[in-house]
Design a protein around this motif. Sequence first.
Motif, PDB file in Angstrom:
ATOM      1  N   ALA A 371     -58.263  79.195 -10.246  1.00 19.51           N
ATOM      2  CA  ALA A 371     -59.476  79.861  -9.753  1.00 19.51           C
ATOM      3  C   ALA A 371     -59.292  81.380  -9.769  1.00 19.51           C
ATOM      4  N   ALA A 372     -58.092  81.805  -9.383  1.00 16.93           N
ATOM      5  CA  ALA A 372     -57.822  83.246  -9.342  1.00 16.93           C
ATOM      6  C   ALA A 372     -57.837  83.852 -10.746  1.00 16.93           C
ATOM      7  N   PHE A 373     -57.351  83.104 -11.734  1.00 22.42           N
ATOM      8  CA  PHE A 373     -57.371  83.594 -13.117  1.00 22.42           C
ATOM      9  C   PHE A 373     -58.786  83.571 -13.687  1.00 22.42           C
ATOM     10  N   SER A 374     -59.475  82.443 -13.457  1.00 21.65           N
ATOM     11  CA  SER A 374     -60.785  82.307 -14.103  1.00 21.65           C
ATOM     12  C   SER A 374     -61.807  83.279 -13.529  1.00 21.65           C
ATOM     13  N   ARG A 375     -61.549  83.764 -12.334  1.00 24.50           N
ATOM     14  CA  ARG A 375     -62.419  84.779 -11.756  1.00 24.50           C
ATOM     15  C   ARG A 375     -62.553  85.973 -12.703  1.00 24.50           C
ATOM     16  N   TRP A 376     -61.476  86.281 -13.409  1.00 19.38           N
ATOM     17  CA  TRP A 376     -61.479  87.435 -14.316  1.00 19.38           C
ATOM     18  C   TRP A 376     -61.561  86.998 -15.785  1.00 19.38           C
ATOM     19  N   GLY A 377     -61.842  85.687 -15.989  1.00 18.11           N
ATOM     20  CA  GLY A 377     -62.039  85.200 -17.358  1.00 18.11           C
ATOM     21  C   GLY A 377     -60.739  84.837 -18.067  1.00 18.11           C
ATOM     22  N   TYR A 378     -59.693  84.530 -17.320  1.00 18.94           N
ATOM     23  CA  TYR A 378     -58.419  84.156 -17.942  1.00 18.94           C
ATOM     24  C   TYR A 378     -58.054  82.711 -17.591  1.00 18.94           C
ATOM     25  N   ASP A 379     -57.141  82.168 -18.384  1.00 19.24           N
ATOM     26  CA  ASP A 379     -56.709  80.790 -18.192  1.00 19.24           C
ATOM     27  C   ASP A 379     -55.269  80.790 -17.691  1.00 19.24           C
ATOM     28  N   ALA A 380     -55.011  80.066 -16.619  1.00 17.42           N
ATOM     29  CA  ALA A 380     -53.688  80.088 -15.991  1.00 17.42           C
ATOM     30  C   ALA A 380     -52.795  78.950 -16.449  1.00 17.42           C
ATOM     31  N   THR A 381     -53.335  78.074 -17.298  1.00 13.05           N
ATOM     32  CA  THR A 381     -52.593  76.854 -17.632  1.00 13.05           C
ATOM     33  C   THR A 381     -51.148  77.126 -18.053  1.00 13.05           C
ATOM     34  N   ALA A 382     -50.990  78.041 -19.018  1.00 14.12           N
ATOM     35  CA  ALA A 382     -49.638  78.307 -19.536  1.00 14.12           C
ATOM     36  C   ALA A 382     -48.725  78.857 -18.440  1.00 14.12           C
ATOM     37  N   PHE A 383     -49.286  79.647 -17.543  1.00 14.41           N
ATOM     38  CA  PHE A 383     -48.477  80.231 -16.471  1.00 14.41           C
ATOM     39  C   PHE A 383     -47.976  79.172 -15.496  1.00 14.41           C
ATOM     40  N   LEU A 384     -48.772  78.087 -15.370  1.00 14.67           N
ATOM     41  CA  LEU A 384     -48.436  77.069 -14.380  1.00 14.67           C
ATOM     42  C   LEU A 384     -47.569  75.958 -14.952  1.00 14.67           C
ATOM     43  N   ALA A 385     -47.540  75.894 -16.281  1.00 17.51           N
ATOM     44  CA  ALA A 385     -46.745  74.838 -16.926  1.00 17.51           C
ATOM     45  C   ALA A 385     -45.278  75.002 -16.558  1.00 17.51           C
ATOM     46  N   ALA A 386     -44.555  73.916 -16.648  1.00 14.31           N
ATOM     47  CA  ALA A 386     -43.121  73.973 -16.327  1.00 14.31           C
ATOM     48  C   ALA A 386     -42.481  75.092 -17.138  1.00 14.31           C
ATOM     49  N   GLY A 387     -41.700  75.927 -16.486  1.00 12.44           N
ATOM     50  CA  GLY A 387     -41.089  77.052 -17.160  1.00 12.44           C
ATOM     51  C   GLY A 387     -41.981  78.263 -17.241  1.00 12.44           C
ATOM     52  N   GLY A 388     -43.267  78.105 -16.903  1.00 11.07           N
ATOM     53  CA  GLY A 388     -44.195  79.230 -16.892  1.00 11.07           C
ATOM     54  C   GLY A 388     -43.869  80.173 -15.749  1.00 11.07           C
ATOM     55  N   ALA A 389     -44.360  81.384 -15.884  1.00 15.59           N
ATOM     56  CA  ALA A 389     -44.020  82.408 -14.894  1.00 15.59           C
ATOM     57  C   ALA A 389     -44.432  82.011 -13.483  1.00 15.59           C
ATOM     58  N   TYR A 390     -45.559  81.286 -13.377  1.00  8.69           N
ATOM     59  CA  TYR A 390     -46.048  80.949 -12.055  1.00  8.69           C
ATOM     60  C   TYR A 390     -45.943  79.455 -11.761  1.00  8.69           C
ATOM     61  N   ALA A 391     -45.020  78.784 -12.440  1.00 12.08           N
ATOM     62  CA  ALA A 391     -44.842  77.347 -12.202  1.00 12.08           C
ATOM     63  C   ALA A 391     -44.454  77.128 -10.742  1.00 12.08           C
ATOM     64  N   PHE A 392     -44.958  76.036 -10.177  1.00  7.87           N
ATOM     65  CA  PHE A 392     -44.725  75.762  -8.758  1.00  7.87           C
ATOM     66  C   PHE A 392     -43.274  75.380  -8.533  1.00  7.87           C
ATOM     67  N   ASN A 393     -42.653  75.960  -7.571  1.00 12.72           N
ATOM     68  CA  ASN A 393     -41.258  75.673  -7.256  1.00 12.72           C
ATOM     69  C   ASN A 393     -41.225  74.886  -5.945  1.00 12.72           C
ATOM     70  N   ALA A 394     -41.046  73.591  -6.065  1.00 11.39           N
ATOM     71  CA  ALA A 394     -41.135  72.714  -4.901  1.00 11.39           C
ATOM     72  C   ALA A 394     -39.792  72.457  -4.252  1.00 11.39           C
ATOM     73  N   THR A 395     -38.786  73.246  -4.611  1.00 13.29           N
ATOM     74  CA  THR A 395     -37.431  73.022  -4.111  1.00 13.29           C
ATOM     75  C   THR A 395     -37.375  72.923  -2.589  1.00 13.29           C
ATOM     76  N   SER A 396     -38.031  73.836  -1.938  1.00 10.74           N
ATOM     77  CA  SER A 396     -37.968  73.861  -0.472  1.00 10.74           C
ATOM     78  C   SER A 396     -39.291  74.380   0.070  1.00 10.74           C
ATOM     79  N   THR A 397     -39.481  74.265   1.375  1.00 16.00           N
ATOM     80  CA  THR A 397     -40.690  74.814   1.981  1.00 16.00           C
ATOM     81  C   THR A 397     -40.787  76.299   1.665  1.00 16.00           C
ATOM     82  N   ASP A 398     -39.652  76.996   1.802  1.00 22.10           N
ATOM     83  CA  ASP A 398     -39.663  78.432   1.538  1.00 22.10           C
ATOM     84  C   ASP A 398     -40.043  78.746   0.101  1.00 22.10           C
TER      85      ASP A 398
END
Lengths: 499, 1055
Positions: A371-398
């Motif tokens: 949603a934050a990317f598409s607000r400005w007309g960009y696609d976040a898919t690649a960023f969220l994919a495994a190894g992507g810059a913004y991939a979710f890190n579920a290792t710990s709560t922190d």
Amino acid sequence: CTNYLDINSDPNYPASASTPLLLSSGTTWSASILGCDIQLVGAYWAQHYSQNNTSQQYNTIDQYNLSNSSTYFTRYWSSIYTGALPDLKLVISQSEAAGTWNYWMAAKVMTAFDFNMLVSLFEKIPFTDALKGSDNLTPAYDESKAVDAGIIAMLDAAIAKKTDAAAQVSMGSKDMVFAGNITKWVQFAKTLKLKILMRDFTTNQAAIQALLTEGDLLAVDAKMTNFTDQENKSNPLFENDRRKLNTTTNIRVSATLVQFLKANNDPRIAAFAEPTSQMFQVGATAAADKIIDVPADQKPYYRGLDQGTYGITTFSSNVFPTSVHSRAVLAATDPVYFMSAAESYFLQAEAWARIGDSGKAKTAYETAVKAAFSRWGYDATAFLAAGGAYAFNATSTDSMLNCILMQKWVSSARTDSWNAFFDICRTGIPALGAQTVTDQSRIAVINSSYVTGTLAPSVGSVLLAGQYPHRFLYPKTSSDYNPNTPTVLPLYQKMWWHK
Amino acid sequence: QTRVTGTVVSTDDGQPIIGASVVVKGTSSGTITDADGKFALTLPANAKVLVFSYVGMKTVELTAKSSMQVQMQSDSRQISEVVVTAMGISRSSKSLGYAASTVKADELNRATPVSVTNGLTGKVAGLNISNSGGTGTSEKVIIRGFTSFNNNQPLYIVDGVPIQNSFMGSATTNQAVDFGNQAGDINPDDVASVTVLKGASATALYGSRAANGVILITTKRGATDSKLQVSYTGTATVSNVLRVPQFENMFGQGWPLLNQAGTYEPGLQENGSWGPALDGMMRTWGAPLNSQGIYTPVASGGVQRVKPFGYVKNNLRDFYDNGLELNNNISISAGNQNTSFVMTYNNVTSDGILPTNVDKYSRNTFSVRGDANFKKFHAKTDISYVRKDIRNVRGGQGGATGATTFQDLIQTPVDVPYLSMKNFNDPYNNTDNFYTAYAQNPYWIIANNQSVYQDDRVYGNVELSYDVASGLKAVGRLGGDFTNSRQRAWAAQMIPASTSWVLLNGKSSVPGNYEEYNVNLNQLDATFMLNADYSLWKNFRVTGTAGWNLNQRGTYYIDAYQGSIDVPNWYNLSNGTALPTTTSSRSNRRLVGLFAQGDISYKDWAFLGISARNDWSSTLPKGKNSFFYGGVNGSVILTDAIKSLQNTPISYLKLRAGIGQTGNDADVYLTNSKFVPTQITLGFGNLYTPLNGVSGLTLSNTIYNQNLKPEISTEVEFGMDLRMLQNRIGLDLAWYNKNTKNQIIQANVAPESAYVYKVRNVGLINNQGIEARLYGSPLKSKDFEWEVGVTFAKNWSKAKELWDNVDRYLLTSAYDVYYVMLKGQAFGQFQVPKTLTVSDKTSPYYGKVIVNANGLPQVSSTEFTTIGSSTPDFTMGFTSTWKYKTLTLSVVLDYRQGGYFYSNTARMLDWNGNGTNTMFNARQPFLVPNSVKQLSSGGYAENDIPIMTTSVNNYWNYSTNNKGMESNCVLPKTYVKLREVTLTYAMPKKWFAKSPIKDAQISLIGRNLLMWTPAKNNFVDPDQSNYGNDVLSNFGEFSSAPTVRNLGASLKLNF
């Protein structure tokens, strides 16, 4: 003779106002200073923006040099207490009498939103005794926990009127937030409730869990979009800064934000920062550093400016001219956000992460970033994919919280920077570092000790090293006339829910 | 009926006495002598005795004869001056129990001022007059100090009828323009005398609006049975700027910077003098341009201009021009047996001190005054028509709505000659390539951003009276005052080219704007009264007045503003990229009053007067709109009561005492609540509904009040009038104590109440003071005479109460200088943020200034330092006249001691390095004196963080870094001004024996010639202001227009 002298009713203004006109007024008031001063202060303190080092307009914000008479504090206080809330209060009383529960609901939720903003900025505020005019000119200040409870009761009451409200003739364009859509108002109310409960996750965990389970949370932006590119009609920050100031170069993009976006090749940099015409060419020695026109193959080129550098010799203009650091992008038709869809999902992600459900946290996080990317007309898919810059890190709560809040911080730029400031205070993310982005002894190069994604100290801060603002000061316009105003606490003093 | 004619001459010199009063004893009917000392009059039945009186002459009573030769002797003992008092009633000055200072036409007009108030300056004790700029700008007239938070203007009465005195223009920080106040419309040459009524016991009869004193203006009337007389006065003066700020002369253009090599280098685009030391060498400056005049970097062949890097002498003074003011007045009068008239035409034109003719003032006044007497019936009329055309530039702060002149003018580095910018079409000076992006070429500003004003005003009155019976007269009077004014203002579009030098440096565009603002003001004032005058028993005389008064005032405003000009340089509301915004408002108010006054005198040496008035006002809440007030005063002439005193050096001694009250109603529309369009002020700019078609109405942020009470001022006054040594020395003394309470203001309330203001009665302001006038003629011989007069006034003011628990009320502020009312303190205090000092008394550093990491003083975020009040300690005026035969030299000096004012000019100059303050320590590194630094551990240590040469500008940049030093912008208000010097030569009559000219005199005139101020104020005239002419103008100035001096000559001819 009695009638002859009875001519003192003002012929220029009406003595009453209709509910729809009062609702649009209350909404406009709620958005006005929020979208100007609050967005501005939030953006400086959250390090989305920094003050141009050769002009001084907002320098006092950037260097934390504000007193209790500062208009950044007094103007918002007045806009809400004497502008938004009295109009909304009239909407509530008039619509209650008329049974127009849709107006009633919208006014209740906007009232809750405004009070929550005040609590977030000032902590203790007048609540129970407020808005009573001559009946109580010196309202007591309520403890923020009591205000929170009051706001939640207000939101619950609004949510409970869902059916009655939906049965009314639509508010249409007089509802500047959702164009009369009651479902969205209910969702906004619930998400706002979630936001308030998140101040104290441990205590409110059950209620938070219940809200999440029930769902029906905000999936679109709650924002005001009625701005046009005309004098007195445009986005308040744009109007204030770009249209009405004699120089338009005050608001620079912060080096903190630019460094983070560049490090991650984030395309949103173009939505936040203007490219520069010149850049530093780093030489072998300091003497060999020079300023050159940006070569074609490096365009567009962006460079942020360190916080609080106005009046600091090493950052002065000849060595660091205006042309080498990016101005912030502002547009006349930028909306004023009350709550973005992204914020709603980030809140849900944070709640799930704290509950310990990393799967739901990841889903909400990814929806939020998209949603934050598409607000400005960009696609976040690649960023969220495994190894992507913004991939979710579920290792710990922190690690989860760090992902969520760092992205929430970026997402708030040019949208709701004040939320980023609130989150910094509440969660400590992004963390406050001790290093400036630029090497102060060699300003053409980046400081090698700087950790990307940490907040840099404001170079000219008037606070002591390590101190960061956590609150607005109780305004002088209140303390001068209300003996119940608490003693002014210093800017850096934390509130009870701050980390 | 008997016809009487005659001539009145002085026994001293055999010359005719002009303007002597000739009255039929026991009545108010009579006439005055003409320029030849002649009079003519038809006696009513039973009239036998005529009373001849003139200021400074012994009153003569003579039996009427058909042809009379009257001789009057100068009176060294008694001055039986007749003064006009409340409601136009003439009274002998000795019978008054209150202060009434009269200035006669010759003294008023000696230096041919353009306005009446200008002519009063320095001549009346307790009357403070300051003018804010050049010809036709507003004049602040304050009697006995400030008493009110909103309105301190005296009431102006012309021939018994009030006239309006609105400030015209825009008295604000932003885009201020001053088109004068309406009292300035009165042609001084029409005025016979001005009487200033100061205390409440004198003004009670005028009631509302007279709480701040009254300025009574009596016009010149024609004489009956006189030949046609023509008189002409012409004055031409040259004006120039009185004061320009002093600039430092050692450092030139730049802002402290280091280049890559670590050495100083001037910032080519900087609008200040923080650069290197001036060395006089030829150096480049400003934008590099190619041969087409387009910005091109030096490396790519752009060429900069070259000039000496040295201090330009008289730089700012040379920017200003010489102005020219012409004042021509012609007056015609004549009379027959029953009627007389005067017609005057006055023309004032002035081109002010700005280059070209952008500051012009023109005023044309026509007036007709007529008197007619038919037996017991008398008619008087006085009608004036005024037309003004003014063109001016805007002062104060500019911005996106267009640059303002004076703010940008003082941002020029001391090495840059203004004259080099004069051709603003030159590629180096135009809006694309002007050397700085932070200020605009002042020559371009004055040529492109202007305001014009035009008005038509008619004011005057008609009075009909009838002698009902002996000693009883009925008077009806109707006055009107109608003004129709039009203002237009524009700022040119200024959009820098995309590749321009100024855009590179961050210049923002000005879209251009155009505004039309029309104001209609009207006033009707009707009075009906009965005047009685009877002698009772043997030694008592009773006079009385009772009457009814109606005052109605209306306003109508319409304003249209086009904020985005489409086609440049075409100024019309329809020329815009959007619709113009328009606003209009109107108001109407009425006041009805009943009044009565009674006076009783005993043997012409003891006097007692009582006055009372009840008003009903439309602006007060219904049912609570009636209020009553009044006054009592008495006087005793001891030298008449105890005749033996006349054998002492005391020739005249009068003691007087009075107490009085005046009530005042509210402004319009403060009783009922209202809703207003949602228009929100941002920091800069606004957010106005409708937004994208959605409109809004918001509850007004003011609590209106159904319980308002009238404002009440109560004043006690004692006075003494002493003359000694055959009147060679005189002393007038007055002491007063005035309390003003229940002022109606929009008092601040805490915003959390849902409101910003509540209309309410607040405050108790006390003003106590003494006024003295010492006068005399130290030398007097046949050919030589020297007269001197000194006035002294001291006022102690104190805000005893504000309201509730409030002890601070903000009047206005600029940057971090606050102008406030503080409970228990004198009116109008200046405050700045408090510089933090070590507060721990046990610390070895106790009291030292705490600096921050940059070595600059820290300021408190909540506390203030109070600097002092705007109220002066005292004011004095000196007048001196030397006469030798027909040569007269006259001088007026005006001295004000103490008090403070804010100067944004001072702030700007300290900020941009042009001010002399910034030469502190020759800009070499220094430590803030007597300071310590704060340690992270919480303690303090000796400050070792120097302010470096390269950052010395931060130290002087008060509004950002050093708010405690904003005190440097609060300057002493003290001055001595040489207000008037005139040298007049009355030409011998024999020169014109064969011409129609009867007499002629020529004068050399100087006004505002010199000014001295304390060393701390080397910036501006403390009187100049862009905040109008009331309370806020006392705050000071925000880059306002300078005041001027005038020097010239005048010619006066009588035919």
